[in-house]
Design an enzyme around this catalytic site. Sequence first.
Site, mmCIF file in Angstrom:
data_model
loop_
_atom_site.group_PDB
_atom_site.id
_atom_site.type_symbol
_atom_site.label_atom_id
_atom_site.label_comp_id
_atom_site.label_asym_id
_atom_site.label_seq_id
_atom_site.Cartn_x
_atom_site.Cartn_y
_atom_site.Cartn_z
ATOM 1 N N LEU A 145 -0.249 2.932 0.712
ATOM 2 C CA LEU A 145 -0.220 2.058 0.090
ATOM 3 C C LEU A 145 0.719 1.649 -1.543
ATOM 4 O O LEU A 145 0.728 3.479 -1.770
ATOM 5 C CB LEU A 145 -0.718 0.394 -0.259
ATOM 6 C CG LEU A 145 -1.461 0.242 0.959
ATOM 7 C CD1 LEU A 145 -3.045 -0.530 0.718
ATOM 8 C CD2 LEU A 145 -0.781 -0.438 2.087
ATOM 9 N N ASP A 146 2.003 1.906 -1.976
ATOM 10 C CA ASP A 146 2.287 1.786 -3.215
ATOM 11 C C ASP A 146 1.659 1.785 -4.098
ATOM 12 O O ASP A 146 1.298 1.158 -3.882
ATOM 13 C CB ASP A 146 3.805 0.916 -3.390
ATOM 14 C CG ASP A 146 4.992 1.154 -2.092
ATOM 15 O OD1 ASP A 146 4.842 2.112 -1.477
ATOM 16 O OD2 ASP A 146 5.970 0.117 -2.121
ATOM 17 N N ARG A 147 2.162 2.704 -5.727
ATOM 18 C CA ARG A 147 1.530 3.115 -6.830
ATOM 19 C C ARG A 147 0.674 1.487 -7.397
ATOM 20 O O ARG A 147 -0.573 0.951 -7.247
ATOM 21 C CB ARG A 147 2.399 3.186 -7.668
ATOM 22 C CG ARG A 147 1.056 3.407 -8.886
ATOM 23 C CD ARG A 147 1.683 3.853 -10.082
ATOM 24 N NE ARG A 147 2.715 5.272 -9.624
ATOM 25 C CZ ARG A 147 1.870 6.624 -10.118
ATOM 26 N NH1 ARG A 147 0.663 6.329 -10.721
ATOM 27 N NH2 ARG A 147 2.310 7.242 -9.717
#
Length: 303
Positions: free
Chosen positions: A134-136
Amino acid sequence: MYNPRKPQYTLFTVREATELLPFVMKALDGISRSKAKAILSGGGVRVDRRNVSQHDFPLTVGMKVEISKQKQRFHFQSKYLKIVYEDAQIIVIEKNIGILSMASTQGQLCVKSILDDYFHKTRQKCAAHVVHRLDRDTSGLLVYGKTMEAEQILEHNWRQIVTDRRYIALASGRMEQKKGSVESWLKDNKAYITYSSPTDNGGKYALTHFRTLRTTDRYSLVELKLETGRKNQIRVHLQDLKHPVCGDIKYGNGDDPIGRLCLHAFRLDFYHPITNEHLHFETAVPKAFLSVFRSESSEKTAD
């Protein structure tokens, strides 16, 4: 934070094939199902010296089962993540915003490094193997392999193993469509901006289904189901619909009501890579996403 405990275990030998939950209930003189589940989820059972919490974990004759009635030996706390499920082969966590799934530079704090530290301090001889990301600034559910075997099976059979992946997004503006789908081809330019094309542009085909859960003149709460898992897929597809994700500094329109990227991976269903058990995990919609609707007098609920 890790608070060490030293529980006393009672050793049992499996005399006939069964599953772990009924074995624990019988071994402890017929305790209730709920108490047995609590012992399992609290890390109070080891099978052949490995912690196991899976209720239907298969036991075969000769296996050694150690049971402790005390609470788990280590209380795991982190502002970045919480453990949702764990057995000998996999671990499922809910990630908070502000941390990467895996490090982009050596020594960087990330979910993998936090899990590896947890495994070390709980004396588990394993490591967190990244399966998906998942993105940051996206929160939600992630599964990591604890063994190379589990990681390899998940990675190479991801599309067959995962049966459902869903996200919740707070989108900008009133979503007029109650449900629908977006399909396009996604391709990065030299600046790593993902562009969407309705026709094949040499990129990767992406398909997202959406359903509007709640909407006002200013915001829409949208459920999104992925048929493909492309980079920035949801963010770009909501941009295509002219209702970008709130708080998205890359693909958004500047609408940022709660000071974060409003995207949360709330559901993950998949077949266990080793046992083939079908697992279902679901988390609540972040309260901050819902908070924007309380101040909206023109709210309506989508059918």
